[in-house]
Design an enzyme around this catalytic site. Structure first.
Site, PDB file in Angstrom:
ATOM      1  CG  HIS A 243      -1.865  -1.152   1.303  1.00  0.00           C
ATOM      2  ND1 HIS A 243      -2.876  -1.385   0.389  1.00  0.00           N
ATOM      3  CD2 HIS A 243      -1.971  -2.156   2.212  1.00  0.00           C
ATOM      4  CE1 HIS A 243      -3.550  -2.473   0.722  1.00  0.00           C
ATOM      5  NE2 HIS A 243      -3.033  -2.962   1.827  1.00  0.00           N
TER       6      HIS A 243
HETATM    7  O1  RIB Z   1      -5.341   0.080   4.145  1.00  0.00           O
HETATM    8  C1  RIB Z   1      -3.938   0.180   4.102  1.00  0.00           C
HETATM    9  C2  RIB Z   1      -3.457   1.302   4.952  1.00  0.00           C
HETATM   10  O2  RIB Z   1      -3.821   1.069   6.306  1.00  0.00           O
HETATM   11  C3  RIB Z   1      -1.928   1.440   4.968  1.00  0.00           C
HETATM   12  O3  RIB Z   1      -1.589   2.783   5.149  1.00  0.00           O
HETATM   13  C4  RIB Z   1      -1.519   0.636   6.165  1.00  0.00           C
HETATM   14  O4  RIB Z   1      -0.308   1.116   6.758  1.00  0.00           O
HETATM   15  C5  RIB Z   1      -2.660   0.897   7.105  1.00  0.00           C
HETATM   16  O5  RIB Z   1      -2.381   2.113   7.769  1.00  0.00           O
END
Ligand code: RIB
Ligand code: CA
Length: 312
Positions: A243
């Site tokens: 992500h």
């Molecule tokens: O959904 C993914 C996000 O949520 C990323 O930023 C991960 O670090 C969590 O914070």
């Protein structure tokens, strides 16, 4: 390419940590003005420590780390330590870093840094609950026009949610702050799950990272090995999505991404769909499209970029 003046706002967090390693390893392209941390994946005390741990591993103590909001703006804090480990850094050995956090709240640091910089030069990469950025906007509304852009990891439209069926974690964790940011008029590029679910750490990509012999690459590999194990245990047999590093990859190589103008609003009250991002693609309903939503990603390009920088 002139280095982009950048503030990274994060809640490390395993993938935030990989994003920080990438940002720290690109000093020619990214002028890191500050790292600001927020409570999210794990409590604020740990996210502030974890950002400093990664900064020390990357030997970038020149970059100040400011601790920020411990709680979301309105709702109760909801951690995601099941995806990041109790420490927030998976299997990584944690330690008390040599250099402390900088004095002052992260939200104030964002305001002061942006207002002291030339207009439309500073970018914020937001990869956690957006409490600090929302507070900064409320403290000094002029930051909206003064910021160049904000790159957000958050939200979901075609992919559905990852913390509830309707919501992605960063928006779900602080929906009120997200709505303040998305409705502020800021120029925003959003990498939601529609984008980051196209970027997955397959065994081959992980093996390529493990083959590199630098502190940053070894650290990133260990963090991603943890993500692989958690994905198998909590989600299923497929490779885990990557992500937060996608926000930094967008800044370094925007040609790897396709984005379209959208309207975007956040559900802030429904118990069933809290944190849902209502993304409007129909062009005649957008109004002034300050928001762009990433729909396509060249995942091979993102991993090549990661490997290229982590060998330094
Ligand atoms: O959904 C993914 C996000 O949520 C990323 O930023 C991960 O670090 C969590 O914070
Ligand atoms: Ca995060």
């Amino acid at each position: 390419m002139t280095a982009i003046p950048l503030i990274v706002d994060c809640d490390p967090g395993v993938d935030d940590a990989v994003a920080l390693l990438l940002a720290f390893a690109a000093p020619e392209q990214l002028e890191l003005l500050a790292v600001t941390t927020v409570g999210g994946n794990v409590p604020a005390r740990l996210t502030a420590r974890n950002a400093r741990i990664i900064r020390q591993i990357a030997a970038r103590e020149d970059v100040p780390v400011y601790a920020g909001a411990e709680q979301p703006l309105v709702r109760a804090a909801e951690a995601a330590s099941h995806f990041h480990g109790e420490s927030g850094l998976g299997w990584l050995e944690t330690f008390e870093p040599d250099t402390p956090t900088a004095a002052g709240h992260a939200a104030l640091a964002i305001v002061e840094t942006v207002m002291a910089s030339p207009a439309r030069t500073v970018t914020v990469a937001a990869m956690g609950p957006m409490t600090n950025l929302a507070l900064a906007i409320k403290l000094e509304p002029a930051v909206v026009d003064r910021l160049a852009q904000v790159v957000v990891m958050g939200g979901a439209r075609r992919e559905g949610g990852n913390i509830t069926p309707s919501a992605e974690y960063n928006i779900f964790a602080d929906p009120h702050s997200a709505q303040i940011v998305f409705s502020s008029g800021l120029r925003i590029v959003v990498l939601g799950l529609d984008a980051t679910h196209q970027v997955r750490t397959t065994p081959d990509r992980l093996a390529a990272m493990e083959a590199l012999d630098t502190p940053a690459a070894r650290t990133a590999a260990q963090l991603l090995e943890f993500s692989q194990e958690v994905e198998r245990r909590l989600v299923g047999p497929g490779p885990p999505p990557l992500h937060d590093p996608c926000t930094i990859a967008w800044l370094l190589a925007p040609e790897l991404f396709t984005a379209v103008p959208v309207g975007l609003n956040v559900e802030t009250s429904s118990p069933l769909t809290l944190g849902h991002t209502a993304v409007e693609f129909r062009q005649d309903d957008l109004g002034a499209p300050a928001i762009r939503w990433v729909t396509e990603v060249d995942a091979d390009g993102v991993y090549a970029l990661l490997l290229q920088h982590l060998t330094r």
